[in-house]
Design a protein around this motif. Structure first.
Motif, short mmCIF file in Angstrom:
data_model
loop_
_atom_site.label_atom_id
_atom_site.label_comp_id
_atom_site.label_asym_id
_atom_site.label_seq_id
_atom_site.Cartn_x
_atom_site.Cartn_y
_atom_site.Cartn_z
N ASN A 1 -105.26 62.21 -46.00
CA ASN A 1 -104.95 61.15 -46.85
C ASN A 1 -104.42 59.83 -46.55
OD1 ASN A 1 -106.06 62.63 -49.18
ND2 ASN A 1 -103.82 63.57 -49.67
N VAL A 2 -103.31 60.45 -45.39
CA VAL A 2 -102.78 59.21 -44.47
C VAL A 2 -103.75 58.63 -43.77
CG1 VAL A 2 -101.07 58.81 -42.89
CG2 VAL A 2 -100.35 60.41 -44.65
N ALA A 3 -104.56 59.23 -43.00
CA ALA A 3 -105.67 58.55 -42.12
C ALA A 3 -106.52 57.65 -42.82
CB ALA A 3 -106.48 59.72 -41.44
N THR A 4 -107.06 57.90 -44.02
CA THR A 4 -107.92 57.10 -44.81
C THR A 4 -107.08 56.03 -45.54
OG1 THR A 4 -107.88 58.61 -46.51
CG2 THR A 4 -109.51 58.76 -44.83
N ALA A 5 -105.83 55.86 -45.34
CA ALA A 5 -105.12 54.81 -46.02
C ALA A 5 -105.15 53.38 -45.14
CB ALA A 5 -103.76 55.32 -46.42
N GLY A 6 -105.87 53.26 -44.32
CA GLY A 6 -105.69 52.01 -43.67
C GLY A 6 -105.15 52.21 -42.13
N LEU A 7 -104.74 53.33 -41.81
CA LEU A 7 -103.91 53.56 -40.61
C LEU A 7 -105.16 53.72 -39.67
CD1 LEU A 7 -100.84 55.48 -41.80
CD2 LEU A 7 -101.16 52.97 -41.33
#
Length: 208
Positions: free
Chosen positions: A82-88
């Motif tokens: 979820n965090v990796a695909t949030a633009g980071l």
């Protein structure tokens, strides 16, 4: 009742939305890491199933250490996606370490699912109840009030050993006494004729 149903419906809707978003993020991350086609769709299913299996183990109350371990692993995989695909993370240029993690996830998920499915607490051996001790009472001998106690019999004196020759000699003396007097010889006369003690004379007389 309507308020309860409305609350349940809201929880279900929220759960479906959260699951769909997490599912999509995991799929996008797996696809960006080189897992194309059905493989990319299998990754979110694997993560969610491991999360559910770990939560079920925690709810059962057995082997909580194993349940918590794999619950944290599955939750980290879900949150990480979820965090990796949030633009980071640039999904067009995924780093090699992430590709390694994604490629190694099936083995990790298989191990976790196997442990959660087959790890069970050791059965408690029920200790056999101790048998109650049975006290055996020995009845006392009845007391006989006023009963006379019978005296113990005195040991019998050992029988005297009389030589056969002495018995034959005494028999001759008895026959001679009977021939002269016409009456059997008495122990006292036999003792005088033989010159032996009275007990031995009585023993010889009993054998005539």
């Amino acid at each position: 009742m309507r308020a309860y149903l409305a609350r349940v419906d809201a929880v279900l809707v929220q759960a479906v939305i959260a699951a769909a978003l997490s599912f999509a993020h995991l799929h996008d991350l797996a696809s960006a890491a080189g897992q194309a086609g059905w493989k990319a769709w299998a990754y979110p299913v694997s993560v969610d199933l491991l999360l559910v299996a770990a939560w079920k183990r925690l709810r059962s109350g057995t082997s909580k250490a194993v349940g918590w371990c794999w619950f944290v692993v599955a939750l980290a995989a879900s949150l990480g996606a979820n965090v990796a695909t949030a633009g980071l993370l640039d999904l067009t240029d995924v780093p090699d370490w992430l590709r390694i993690l994604v490629a190694g996830w099936p083995a990790v998920a298989f191990l976790g699912g196997t442990l959660l499915a087959h790890t069970a607490p050791a059965p408690e051996t029920a200790s056999a109840p101790a048998e109650p001790a049975v006290a055996v009472s020995v009845p006392d001998a009845p007391e006989t009030a006023g009963a006379a106690v019978a005296p113990e019999p005195e040991p019998e004196a050992p029988a005297l050993h009389v030589p056969a020759a002495l018995v034959n000699h005494a028999r001759k003396l008895a026959d001679d006494h009977h021939a002269r007097t016409g009456s059997p010889i008495d122990p006292e006369a036999l003792r005088a004729r033989l010159g032996v003690p009275a007990p031995l004379a009585d023993a010889i007389a009993s054998r005539l």
